[in-house]
Design a protein around this motif. Structure first.
Motif, PDB file in Angstrom:
ATOM      1  N   TYR A  62      12.502  -4.928   1.571  1.00 50.07           N
ATOM      2  CA  TYR A  62      12.363  -3.734   2.386  1.00 50.07           C
ATOM      3  C   TYR A  62      13.297  -2.868   1.407  1.00 50.07           C
ATOM      4  CZ  TYR A  62      10.713  -4.767   6.975  1.00 50.07           C
ATOM      5  OH  TYR A  62       9.980  -5.247   7.868  1.00 50.07           O
ATOM      6  N   ILE A  63      14.259  -3.125   0.866  1.00 47.18           N
ATOM      7  CA  ILE A  63      14.949  -2.518  -0.010  1.00 47.18           C
ATOM      8  C   ILE A  63      14.334  -2.075  -1.365  1.00 47.18           C
ATOM      9  CG2 ILE A  63      17.174  -2.540  -1.577  1.00 47.18           C
ATOM     10  CD1 ILE A  63      18.607  -4.388   0.788  1.00 47.18           C
ATOM     11  N   GLY A  64      13.365  -2.872  -1.877  1.00 47.21           N
ATOM     12  CA  GLY A  64      12.528  -2.820  -2.724  1.00 47.21           C
ATOM     13  C   GLY A  64      11.428  -1.600  -2.484  1.00 47.21           C
ATOM     14  N   LEU A  65      11.301  -1.768  -1.201  1.00 48.63           N
ATOM     15  CA  LEU A  65       9.873  -0.863  -0.810  1.00 48.63           C
ATOM     16  C   LEU A  65      10.635   0.782  -0.674  1.00 48.63           C
ATOM     17  CD1 LEU A  65       8.258  -2.650   2.140  1.00 48.63           C
ATOM     18  CD2 LEU A  65       7.253  -2.144  -0.028  1.00 48.63           C
ATOM     19  N   SER A  66      12.001   0.776  -0.421  1.00 43.31           N
ATOM     20  CA  SER A  66      12.497   1.824  -0.535  1.00 43.31           C
ATOM     21  C   SER A  66      12.569   2.825  -1.646  1.00 43.31           C
ATOM     22  CB  SER A  66      13.889   1.699   0.159  1.00 43.31           C
ATOM     23  OG  SER A  66      14.656   2.834   0.165  1.00 43.31           O
ATOM     24  N   ALA A  67      12.692   1.932  -2.540  1.00 42.71           N
ATOM     25  CA  ALA A  67      12.893   2.533  -4.086  1.00 42.71           C
ATOM     26  C   ALA A  67      11.664   3.289  -4.629  1.00 42.71           C
ATOM     27  CB  ALA A  67      12.943   1.273  -5.160  1.00 42.71           C
ATOM     28  N   GLY A  68      10.443   2.511  -4.330  1.00 37.16           N
ATOM     29  CA  GLY A  68       9.301   2.928  -4.654  1.00 37.16           C
ATOM     30  C   GLY A  68       8.826   4.285  -3.894  1.00 37.16           C
ATOM     31  N   SER A  69       9.309   4.363  -2.485  1.00 32.20           N
ATOM     32  CA  SER A  69       8.938   5.519  -1.839  1.00 32.20           C
ATOM     33  C   SER A  69       9.726   6.684  -2.653  1.00 32.20           C
ATOM     34  CB  SER A  69       9.475   5.248  -0.572  1.00 32.20           C
ATOM     35  OG  SER A  69       9.115   4.183   0.108  1.00 32.20           O
ATOM     36  N   LEU A  70      10.812   6.505  -2.920  1.00 29.94           N
ATOM     37  CA  LEU A  70      11.672   7.540  -3.496  1.00 29.94           C
ATOM     38  C   LEU A  70      11.193   7.942  -4.926  1.00 29.94           C
ATOM     39  CD1 LEU A  70      15.600   7.093  -3.098  1.00 29.94           C
ATOM     40  CD2 LEU A  70      14.320   9.143  -2.572  1.00 29.94           C
ATOM     41  N   VAL A  71      10.501   7.171  -5.644  1.00 27.84           N
ATOM     42  CA  VAL A  71       9.863   7.328  -6.985  1.00 27.84           C
ATOM     43  C   VAL A  71       8.654   8.295  -6.558  1.00 27.84           C
ATOM     44  CG1 VAL A  71       8.363   6.502  -8.556  1.00 27.84           C
ATOM     45  CG2 VAL A  71      10.473   5.236  -7.912  1.00 27.84           C
ATOM     46  N   ILE A  72       8.202   8.173  -5.596  1.00 31.96           N
ATOM     47  CA  ILE A  72       6.877   9.052  -5.299  1.00 31.96           C
ATOM     48  C   ILE A  72       7.547  10.519  -4.939  1.00 31.96           C
ATOM     49  CG2 ILE A  72       5.120   9.662  -3.789  1.00 31.96           C
ATOM     50  CD1 ILE A  72       4.405   7.145  -5.366  1.00 31.96           C
ATOM     51  N   SER A  73       8.556  10.426  -4.142  1.00 32.00           N
ATOM     52  CA  SER A  73       9.271  11.848  -3.786  1.00 32.00           C
ATOM     53  C   SER A  73       9.900  12.461  -5.202  1.00 32.00           C
ATOM     54  CB  SER A  73      10.133  11.671  -2.797  1.00 32.00           C
ATOM     55  OG  SER A  73      11.337  11.138  -3.234  1.00 32.00           O
ATOM     56  N   GLY A  74      10.338  11.515  -6.001  1.00 29.44           N
ATOM     57  CA  GLY A  74      10.909  12.012  -7.233  1.00 29.44           C
ATOM     58  C   GLY A  74       9.891  12.596  -8.133  1.00 29.44           C
ATOM     59  N   LEU A  75       8.653  12.264  -8.227  1.00 28.04           N
ATOM     60  CA  LEU A  75       7.552  13.161  -8.947  1.00 28.04           C
ATOM     61  C   LEU A  75       7.842  14.579  -8.711  1.00 28.04           C
ATOM     62  CD1 LEU A  75       4.687  10.794  -8.404  1.00 28.04           C
ATOM     63  CD2 LEU A  75       5.943  10.794 -10.225  1.00 28.04           C
ATOM     64  N   PHE A  98      13.158   2.471   5.376  1.00 27.58           N
ATOM     65  CA  PHE A  98      13.067   1.034   4.579  1.00 27.58           C
ATOM     66  C   PHE A  98      14.308   0.516   4.427  1.00 27.58           C
ATOM     67  CE2 PHE A  98       8.490   1.860   3.158  1.00 27.58           C
ATOM     68  CZ  PHE A  98       8.156   0.990   4.071  1.00 27.58           C
ATOM     69  N   LEU A  99      15.347   1.302   3.946  1.00 27.08           N
ATOM     70  CA  LEU A  99      16.598   0.968   3.787  1.00 27.08           C
ATOM     71  C   LEU A  99      17.336   0.512   5.018  1.00 27.08           C
ATOM     72  CD1 LEU A  99      17.628   0.933   0.879  1.00 27.08           C
ATOM     73  CD2 LEU A  99      19.328   1.900   1.575  1.00 27.08           C
ATOM     74  N   ILE A 100      17.185   1.307   5.936  1.00 30.10           N
ATOM     75  CA  ILE A 100      17.649   0.760   7.351  1.00 30.10           C
ATOM     76  C   ILE A 100      17.058  -0.440   7.656  1.00 30.10           C
ATOM     77  CG2 ILE A 100      17.507   1.534   9.940  1.00 30.10           C
ATOM     78  CD1 ILE A 100      17.618   4.474   8.959  1.00 30.10           C
ATOM     79  N   ALA A 101      15.830  -0.747   7.380  1.00 27.52           N
ATOM     80  CA  ALA A 101      15.341  -2.143   7.790  1.00 27.52           C
ATOM     81  C   ALA A 101      15.941  -3.165   6.865  1.00 27.52           C
ATOM     82  CB  ALA A 101      13.809  -1.876   7.315  1.00 27.52           C
ATOM     83  N   GLY A 102      16.175  -2.739   5.636  1.00 25.18           N
ATOM     84  CA  GLY A 102      16.867  -3.655   4.833  1.00 25.18           C
ATOM     85  C   GLY A 102      18.383  -4.247   5.473  1.00 25.18           C
ATOM     86  N   LEU A 103      19.049  -2.966   5.919  1.00 22.21           N
ATOM     87  CA  LEU A 103      20.364  -3.291   6.398  1.00 22.21           C
ATOM     88  C   LEU A 103      20.333  -4.061   7.707  1.00 22.21           C
ATOM     89  CD1 LEU A 103      22.292   0.005   5.826  1.00 22.21           C
ATOM     90  CD2 LEU A 103      22.624  -2.122   4.928  1.00 22.21           C
ATOM     91  N   LEU A 104      19.309  -3.836   8.549  1.00 17.98           N
ATOM     92  CA  LEU A 104      18.933  -4.516   9.910  1.00 17.98           C
ATOM     93  C   LEU A 104      18.754  -5.801   9.599  1.00 17.98           C
ATOM     94  CD1 LEU A 104      17.060  -2.164  12.189  1.00 17.98           C
ATOM     95  CD2 LEU A 104      19.290  -2.717  12.492  1.00 17.98           C
ATOM     96  N   SER A 105      18.144  -6.133   8.556  1.00 24.35           N
ATOM     97  CA  SER A 105      17.789  -7.482   8.343  1.00 24.35           C
ATOM     98  C   SER A 105      19.164  -8.453   7.889  1.00 24.35           C
ATOM     99  CB  SER A 105      16.764  -7.746   7.167  1.00 24.35           C
ATOM    100  OG  SER A 105      15.550  -6.950   7.543  1.00 24.35           O
TER     101      SER A 105
END
Lengths: 404, 246
Positions: A62-75, A98-105
């Motif tokens: 999940y933490i990884g997925l969060s990064a990629g989503s930010l990349v798209i917004s960073g474009l 996704f980061l919340i999901a990572g923390l919950l996990s």
């Protein structure tokens, strides 16, 4: 041309069913977690030799997925690519979830959940990756929320500042998460390359998931989406995948080459079920087939081809997270080089791990929580643009309820 | 009061009470520090020597004594049983000769303990006298110390153990990490650890615990004059458990 953002109606049967499904997952996960807290972590199948299981795999994923989503917004936010502005809001919202999901996990995996909210802040240990990372995670969520606010209120200057901050912070977050393993004492964890390869895999999986989400949401809600936007993302995904493969190759070649690590390398590459996840799940399904689909002219320039490649990458990176976490634990530490432990009251050699029903329920629960929040966001926040086209300039307006 | 005001008031109330309670818990959790002059542990450095030539292969008295003294949890399943001290059989070849040894293994009380380095709440720490110990009231059960320990010496209380042989010592409850504490509670009052006492009683006298900082101690004589080995010295953890005859 105006860029209009809108929420969905959210009164269809499909929407309600989706929300009920997510809520049921969340409830099932809550009950499973309560059962684990009550009876102890042994009910999940984890044990003294394999003390981390599916929840840690999912947290890292999940933490990884969060990064990629930010990349798209960073474009849009960082690089000023205006054509990607329509996806900025949904991308930052997903990055937060996704980061919340990572923390919950991670939270649901602790032996004493009741202490997690106090002790780590009182007895902060600067030397521990487990102390440093929560600070990075919480900071990441706060920056994402500020970023979202800046996007919603169209603060252009603030958007570009916060987007750059979020982008840099995301790199730290994912390097830090990789370091939990890479800076560890286990033979199959210890690697300075791991944090970097972790960032690459995070960007690949996050971009792939964003492609799936964007195409899915636009198709379902019947909004116009220019194919070129997705094709460019597909190319970006292909490059991320090449970097992932490169890191994988260097890391494994190093282990296989150095005499003292060779046994561990052989175990990793050919030692059991995890090797199947590595070769079939990650290398073939998660990397080679998508790379072929994305570079091959006939599929790489069609939304359909890119969507299939993205779905395979999302699955492949999940396998990658599994083979980061588990083989490092099932492979035994070498206590007596040149000798073998043949008798013991503990498990000493190669240990086994299998997924348990309760772990799956816990993971589904976390998925349910963020799924529900995602559905809620679509209905109550103006996350989606009415259309996404390649244009030179956008003026943003939000559709008020009267206009609908 | 309309709906908006109601939400604002209740939200504010929950936030105030919640953050107040949280702040109180955090403030009350900060520990009391002992000044260095009052600390009797400073100056000592406990270490252990295990003489494998004296240790009897079939004897498990030290294991039983440790379990009884410290209420170490046992469930009859290798996956979740805890053993602060365990005996393993190692086999290998030295030259053309087959070698077989029984080796007691326990926490090495490293001078550079990786378990303490990674603990996010400093629940695992090295005392001033060198003993690496776990504060069971602070451990959050993240199990990172188990990952970091290169000796497989740390275990986790995966489930509750109803047995409570020594009611003077805490009953083990699930959710926290565990390891040998060198019977710090006994050393603090001038007694030897339970395993050492049991080994003396059985007549083998294979385990010795002493102060490595004391130049005239028996342990110092052995470690400086005899050929002692430590497990995986190459890792740089500086273990304080020495083996004779390994």
């Amino acid at each position: 041309m105006d860029l209009k953002f809108d929420s969905i109606e959210g009164d269809s049967t499909q929407y309600r069913l989706m929300m009920i499904t997510f809520a049921s997952f969340a409830i099932a996960g809550f009950i499973a977690t309560w059962y684990v807290i009550e009876h102890g972590l042994w009910v999940t199948g984890m044990n003294n030799r394999v003390p981390w299981g599916l929840q840690i795999v999912m947290a890292v994923y999940y933490i990884g997925l969060s990064a990629g989503s930010l990349v798209i917004s960073g474009l849009y936010g960082v690089f000023g690519k205006l054509e990607y502005k329509p996806f900025a809001r949904i991308a930052v919202y997903l990055a937060t979830l996704f980061l919340i999901a990572g923390l919950l996990s991670i939270l649901t995996d602790q032996g004493r959940i009741d202490r997690v909210f106090v002790e780590p802040f009182v007895y902060f240990n600067l030397q521990s990756m487990f102390s440093i990372n929560p600070i990075l995670y919480i900071g990441h969520i706060l920056i994402c929320l500020l970023y979202l606010w800046a996007l919603f209120y169209e603060r252009k200057k603030l958007t570009s500042v916060v987007a750059t901050l979020a982008f840099g912070w995301a790199f730290c977050v994912h390097t830090g998460t990789g370091a939990i393993f890479g800076f560890g004492a286990r033979v199959l964890y210890e690697s300075p390359l791991l944090p970097a390869s972790f960032v690459a895999a995070a960007m690949a999986s996050g971009t792939a998931l964003m492609i799936l989400m964007i195409v899915g949401l636009f198709r379902i809600t019947k909004r116009r989406l220019d194919d070129e936007l997705i094709i460019w993302l597909g190319r970006f995904l292909a490059i991320c995948l090449l970097v992932v493969v490169y890191f994988m190759f260097v890391e494994n070649a190093y282990r296989a080459y150095v005499v003292e690590l060779r046994d561990a390398a052989m175990y990793y590459l050919f030692g059991g079920l995890h090797s199947l996840f590595f070769w079939v799940g990650l290398i073939v399904i998660g990397c080679f087939i998508p790379i072929f689909l994305l570079f091959y002219r006939k599929t790489g320039k069609t939304v359909r081809g890119i969507v299939i490649a993205s779905a395979l990458v999302v699955f492949g990176v999940l396998c990658e997270r599994y083979v980061i976490v588990l083989p490092g634990l099932t492979h035994p530490p070498e206590l007596f080089p040149g000798m073998e432990i043949t008798e013991s009251v503990l498990q000493e050699g190669i240990a086994s791990y299998s997924l348990s029903f309760l772990e799956i329920l816990q993971a589904l629960g976390v998925f349910g929580v963020i799924g529900f929040l995602f559905g809620w966001g679509l209905k109550y926040l103006k996350l989606l643009p009415t259309e996404a086209r390649i244009l030179k300039h956008y003026e943003t307006t939000e559709i008020t309820s009267k206009e609908k | 009061m309309d709906r908006r005001d109601f939400i604002k008031t209740t939200g504010g109330l929950i936030l105030t009470v919640g953050s107040g309670t949280y702040a109180f818990r955090i403030l009350s959790a900060t520990g009391v520090s002992v000044s260095d002059t009052d600390n009797p542990l400073i100056g000592k450095k406990w270490g252990m020597v295990i003489d494998l030539t004296k240790c009897r292969p079939d004897c498990t008295d030290c294991l039983t004594a440790c379990r009884t003294e410290n209420n170490v949890s046992f469930h009859g399943d290798k996956r979740w049983d805890n053993h602060w001290i365990r005996k393993v059989k190692i086999e290998g070849e030295v030259g053309h000769t087959k070698v077989e040894k029984m080796v007691p293994l326990l926490c090495n009380h490293c001078d550079n303990p990786p378990c303490a380095q990674v603990c996010p709440v400093k629940a695992t720490y090295k005392r001033d006298d060198g003993i690496v110990i776990v504060d069971h009231h602070r451990c959050i059960g993240c199990r990172y110390c188990m990952i970091a320990c290169p000796y497989n010496a740390r275990q986790f209380n995966f489930k509750n153990d109803e047995d409570w042989p020594n009611e003077e010592r805490p009953k083990r409850s699930h959710g926290v990490a565990e390891a040998c504490n060198l019977c710090a509670h006994r050393l603090d009052v001038g007694q030897m650890p339970a395993c050492v006492e049991a080994c003396q009683k059985c007549g083998a006298n294979a385990i010795l615990v002493g102060d490595l900082n004391d130049p005239v101690s028996e342990i110092n004589r052995i470690t400086s004059t005899l050929s002692v080995k430590r497990i995986r010295e190459d890792l740089g953890t500086e273990p304080k458990v020495y083996y004779l005859g390994l």
